[in-house]
Design a protein around this motif. Sequence first.
Motif, short mmCIF file in Angstrom:
data_model
loop_
_atom_site.label_atom_id
_atom_site.label_comp_id
_atom_site.label_asym_id
_atom_site.label_seq_id
_atom_site.Cartn_x
_atom_site.Cartn_y
_atom_site.Cartn_z
N TRP A 228 0.83 -1.21 0.00
CA TRP A 228 0.00 0.00 0.00
C TRP A 228 0.87 1.26 0.00
O TRP A 228 0.47 2.30 -0.54
CB TRP A 228 -0.93 0.00 1.21
N ARG A 229 2.08 1.17 0.57
CA ARG A 229 2.97 2.32 0.58
C ARG A 229 3.53 2.61 -0.82
O ARG A 229 3.88 3.76 -1.12
CB ARG A 229 4.14 2.08 1.55
N LEU A 230 3.63 1.56 -1.65
CA LEU A 230 4.12 1.77 -3.01
C LEU A 230 3.18 2.67 -3.80
O LEU A 230 3.60 3.35 -4.74
CB LEU A 230 4.28 0.43 -3.72
N ASN A 231 1.90 2.69 -3.44
CA ASN A 231 0.96 3.60 -4.10
C ASN A 231 1.39 5.05 -3.90
O ASN A 231 1.26 5.89 -4.80
CB ASN A 231 -0.45 3.41 -3.55
N ALA A 232 1.91 5.35 -2.70
CA ALA A 232 2.36 6.72 -2.41
C ALA A 232 3.57 7.09 -3.25
O ALA A 232 3.70 8.22 -3.72
CB ALA A 232 2.66 6.87 -0.93
N LEU A 233 4.49 6.12 -3.46
CA LEU A 233 5.69 6.40 -4.24
C LEU A 233 5.37 6.71 -5.69
O LEU A 233 6.08 7.48 -6.34
CB LEU A 233 6.65 5.22 -4.18
N THR A 234 4.33 6.13 -6.23
CA THR A 234 3.98 6.38 -7.63
C THR A 234 3.52 7.81 -7.86
O THR A 234 3.49 8.27 -9.00
CB THR A 234 2.86 5.42 -8.08
N MET A 235 3.19 8.52 -6.78
CA MET A 235 2.74 9.91 -6.90
C MET A 235 3.85 10.92 -6.70
O MET A 235 3.62 12.13 -6.77
CB MET A 235 1.60 10.18 -5.90
N GLY A 236 5.07 10.46 -6.41
CA GLY A 236 6.20 11.36 -6.21
C GLY A 236 6.57 11.47 -4.74
O GLY A 236 5.77 11.19 -3.84
N ASP A 237 7.81 11.89 -4.49
CA ASP A 237 8.32 11.95 -3.12
C ASP A 237 7.58 12.97 -2.26
O ASP A 237 7.31 12.72 -1.08
CB ASP A 237 9.81 12.27 -3.14
N ASP A 238 7.29 14.13 -2.82
CA ASP A 238 6.61 15.17 -2.03
C ASP A 238 5.22 14.72 -1.60
O ASP A 238 4.83 14.91 -0.44
CB ASP A 238 6.52 16.46 -2.84
N GLU A 239 4.48 14.14 -2.53
CA GLU A 239 3.14 13.67 -2.19
C GLU A 239 3.21 12.52 -1.18
O GLU A 239 2.37 12.42 -0.27
CB GLU A 239 2.39 13.20 -3.45
N ALA A 240 4.23 11.67 -1.32
CA ALA A 240 4.39 10.56 -0.38
C ALA A 240 4.67 11.08 1.03
O ALA A 240 4.16 10.53 2.02
CB ALA A 240 5.52 9.65 -0.84
N LEU A 241 5.47 12.15 1.11
CA LEU A 241 5.79 12.72 2.42
C LEU A 241 4.55 13.26 3.11
O LEU A 241 4.39 13.12 4.33
CB LEU A 241 6.83 13.83 2.26
N THR A 242 3.65 13.87 2.34
CA THR A 242 2.42 14.39 2.94
C THR A 242 1.53 13.26 3.47
O THR A 242 0.68 13.49 4.33
CB THR A 242 1.62 15.19 1.90
N MET A 243 1.74 12.04 2.96
CA MET A 243 0.98 10.88 3.43
C MET A 243 1.71 10.13 4.54
O MET A 243 1.28 9.06 4.97
CB MET A 243 0.70 9.93 2.27
N GLY A 244 2.81 10.69 5.00
CA GLY A 244 3.57 10.07 6.09
C GLY A 244 4.50 8.97 5.66
O GLY A 244 4.90 8.13 6.48
N VAL A 245 4.87 8.94 4.37
CA VAL A 245 5.74 7.90 3.85
C VAL A 245 7.12 8.49 3.56
O VAL A 245 7.23 9.47 2.81
CB VAL A 245 5.15 7.29 2.56
N ASP A 246 8.15 7.91 4.16
CA ASP A 246 9.53 8.33 3.92
C ASP A 246 9.97 7.71 2.59
O ASP A 246 10.43 6.56 2.55
CB ASP A 246 10.42 7.88 5.07
N ALA A 247 9.83 8.46 1.51
CA ALA A 247 10.05 7.92 0.17
C ALA A 247 11.46 7.39 -0.04
O ALA A 247 11.62 6.26 -0.54
CB ALA A 247 9.70 8.97 -0.88
N PRO A 248 12.53 8.13 0.29
CA PRO A 248 13.88 7.59 0.06
C PRO A 248 14.15 6.30 0.81
O PRO A 248 14.73 5.36 0.25
CB PRO A 248 14.79 8.74 0.56
N ARG A 249 13.74 6.24 2.07
CA ARG A 249 13.97 5.03 2.84
C ARG A 249 13.15 3.85 2.29
O ARG A 249 13.67 2.73 2.17
CB ARG A 249 13.61 5.26 4.31
N LEU A 250 11.89 4.12 1.94
CA LEU A 250 11.05 3.06 1.39
C LEU A 250 11.59 2.56 0.06
O LEU A 250 11.54 1.37 -0.24
CB LEU A 250 9.61 3.57 1.21
#
Length: 345
Positions: A228-250
């Motif tokens: 489910w976190r991969l969905n956030a990455l598909t939207m870009g790092d900034d959008e992922a961060l707003t969802m509480g997902v650490d994109a680089p680490r993930l």
Amino acid sequence: MNNRRGVRFDLVRSHPDVAIICLAIIMVFVAVVSLTLGRYSIAPSDVCKILISRIVPTAQTWTSQQANIFFGVRLPRVVLTLMVGCSLAAAGASFQGIFQNPLVSPDFLGASQGAAFGACLAILLSASSLVTSVSAFAFAMISVVVVLAISATARGNRILITVLAGIMVSSLFSAGVSYIKLVADPSAQLQQITFWLMGSMTSAKMQDIALVAAPVLVGTIGLFAIRWRLNALTMGDDEALTMGVDAPRLRVVTIILATMMTAACVSVTGIIGWIGLVIPHFARGLVGADYRKLMPASMLMGATFLLIVDNIARLVGTSEIPIGILTAFVGAPFFMWLITRKRAA
């Protein structure tokens, strides 16, 4: 006609859980059928009885030769093929998500070329099959560690640098493979190297399953847990961060898990291309782009597809065709279609 086809796909996408259940049923059916196929046929009823006999005493209706073939050759091959197809498809879907690019595959960061170099080096040194597999796995992981190290230290766009580092590392290991082929003994080592590079399930054994089981299990469970976190990455790092997902680490975690699965599979089967590129696209067309559904659909579809291709490889001719050749026959035309479709759009 196209409208009808579109309506059918919309109906499937609106019920992805049903599609996933159907894919699971199809996979089990293909696996059972695969266990019956071969130079020595085994009836489907005997297949079930042979399996049950290891748990519950069952009246024997099969010969000892059939049992030896079943447990010594056919069952290890089918199980390993399912594991490899599932792993490569899951890794491919993951890479396409974290790099936001539908044209990447599990060997994108040099894992396959690293594994090829490790296996070729072991063959050149006349190592055993176990040492060859371990060497292939080790160099595949080394290649990705080098890519991640370059990505972490270089400045600029992190995704672009990772891609370029992967190309560079792949090129270096590819050059190493070419040199080993140049100095290898043409009458023995070169033939073995060439056959390994084409990929095959011919020598599948329970030892191979034991070797890849842990990395595949850890990678599969890990990717399934973070799908489910991969969905956030598909939207870009900034959008992922707003969802509480650490994109680089993930992204790093996903790369490690996907590479570990790919390296384990390639280390025992040789290079099998296109599965990780093609299957996620088919799964995406079936259940949509939501990774909560896309990941299990890709796993099931990849396992089934590779098993069907392996059946063709071992039954279509008098001698077995390396499975990497057949996957390329399917993958390359699809890749060309994908490019032309995007250009036309």
